[in-house]
Write an enzyme that holds these catalytic residues in place. Structure first.
Site, PDB file in Angstrom:
ATOM      1  N   CYS A 176      10.053  35.873 -54.593  1.00 16.61           N
ATOM      2  CA  CYS A 176       9.602  36.823 -55.617  1.00 16.61           C
ATOM      3  C   CYS A 176       8.803  36.100 -56.716  1.00 16.61           C
ATOM      4  CB  CYS A 176      10.790  37.624 -56.142  1.00 16.61           C
ATOM      5  SG  CYS A 176      10.268  39.208 -56.808  1.00 16.61           S
ATOM      6  N   HIS A 233      14.564  39.136 -51.989  1.00 17.41           N
ATOM      7  CA  HIS A 233      15.570  38.156 -52.440  1.00 17.41           C
ATOM      8  C   HIS A 233      16.610  37.889 -51.358  1.00 17.41           C
ATOM      9  CE1 HIS A 233      14.469  37.967 -56.745  1.00 17.41           C
ATOM     10  NE2 HIS A 233      13.971  39.169 -56.498  1.00 17.41           N
ATOM     11  N   GLU A 283      18.527  35.545 -51.108  1.00 10.54           N
ATOM     12  CA  GLU A 283      19.718  34.933 -51.734  1.00 10.54           C
ATOM     13  C   GLU A 283      20.702  35.990 -52.232  1.00 10.54           C
ATOM     14  OE1 GLU A 283      16.803  35.220 -52.985  1.00 10.54           O
ATOM     15  OE2 GLU A 283      16.887  35.639 -55.134  1.00 10.54           O
TER      16      GLU A 283
HETATM   17  N1  GLN Z   1       8.137  40.867 -61.558  1.00  8.25           N
HETATM   18  C1  GLN Z   1       8.444  39.457 -61.636  1.00  8.25           C
HETATM   19  C2  GLN Z   1       7.182  38.644 -61.926  1.00  8.25           C
HETATM   20  O1  GLN Z   1       6.097  39.151 -61.912  1.00  8.25           O
HETATM   21  C3  GLN Z   1       9.081  38.965 -60.369  1.00  8.25           C
HETATM   22  C4  GLN Z   1      10.410  39.670 -60.140  1.00  8.25           C
HETATM   23  C5  GLN Z   1      11.424  38.885 -59.359  1.00  8.25           C
HETATM   24  O2  GLN Z   1      11.356  37.671 -59.211  1.00  8.25           O
HETATM   25  N2  GLN Z   1      12.423  39.582 -58.908  1.00  8.25           N
HETATM   26  O3  GLN Z   1       7.293  37.496 -62.181  1.00  8.25           O
END
Ligand code: GLN
Length: 193
Positions: free
Chosen positions: A79, A176, A178
């Site tokens: 992410c 995610h 994890e």
């Molecule tokens: N929206 C976050 C970003 O742009 C990422 C979200 C996440 O890691 N769950 O950094």
């Protein structure tokens, strides 16, 4: 000998990655300094807030050491971590490590899809390397991967868009792994080390 895998522990859900890596059979070590990168077989950059992580990386003069680490060893970004690995970041644009040939659009699912849990049917390459069967994926304010480079391998998709991609030695997930019980994605990364 278990693989020694660092988890960048500046911000975000690094603790969940540490647990998931150990469950997958690695020795997981929290990384907060350049010195702590020494001797690692690979590194995880967790989810969190990529703008905040980037600011801390710059404040601590860690951006260039991380880039150098990534030229020598595999990095797995989830992410926000995937956003940091990408070569192109939009919505809004920001600097990144540029270690993977990927274009990402941040927060791309919009408000209604802020957070959700879905089941993904693996691409054949994922099933072959990590094992068959649907995989539970947790998305939290996720980016969408809008373009992958010619060397990239798409391992999982959601609604047609790539959500788990390898490019050279590195791995990026927009969800995610994890936060789910399934260890296959972390095991796959350990196989890449
Ligand atoms: N929206 C976050 C970003 O742009 C990422 C979200 C996440 O890691 N769950 O950094």
């Amino acid at each position: 000998m278990p693989k020694r895998v660092g988890v960048l522990a500046l911000q975000g859900d690094f603790e969940a990655h540490r647990v998931a890596l150990e469950r997958a059979g690695a020795l997981a070590l929290e990384v907060r300094s350049e010195a702590e990168l020494a001797g690692l077989d690979g590194l995880v950059i967790p989810g969190g807030e990529s703008t905040t992580m980037l600011r801390i990386l710059k404040d601590q003069a860690l951006l260039e050491p991380l880039r150098n680490f990534g030229r020598q060893r595999p990095i797995f970004g989830t992410c926000a971590g995937a956003i940091l690995l990408a070569s192109e970041v939009a919505h809004p644009a920001q600097e990144s490590l540029g270690l993977m040939d990927l274009a990402v659009e941040r927060n791309a699912y919009g408000r209604q899809l802020d957070s959700r849990v879905v089941r993904l049917v693996p691409e054949p390459e994922f099933a072959r390397r990590a094992g068959p069967g649907e995989l539970e994926a947790v998305f939290i304010r996720a980016p969408i991967i809008r373009r992958v480079g010619p060397r990239a391998l798409v391992l999982l998709r959601y609604q047609g868009d790539p959500v788990l991609v390898s490019d050279g030695p590195h791995l990026a997930a927009t969800f995610h792994p994890e936060l789910a019980a399934d260890p296959r994605v972390h095991k796959l990364f350990l196989e890449m080390l």
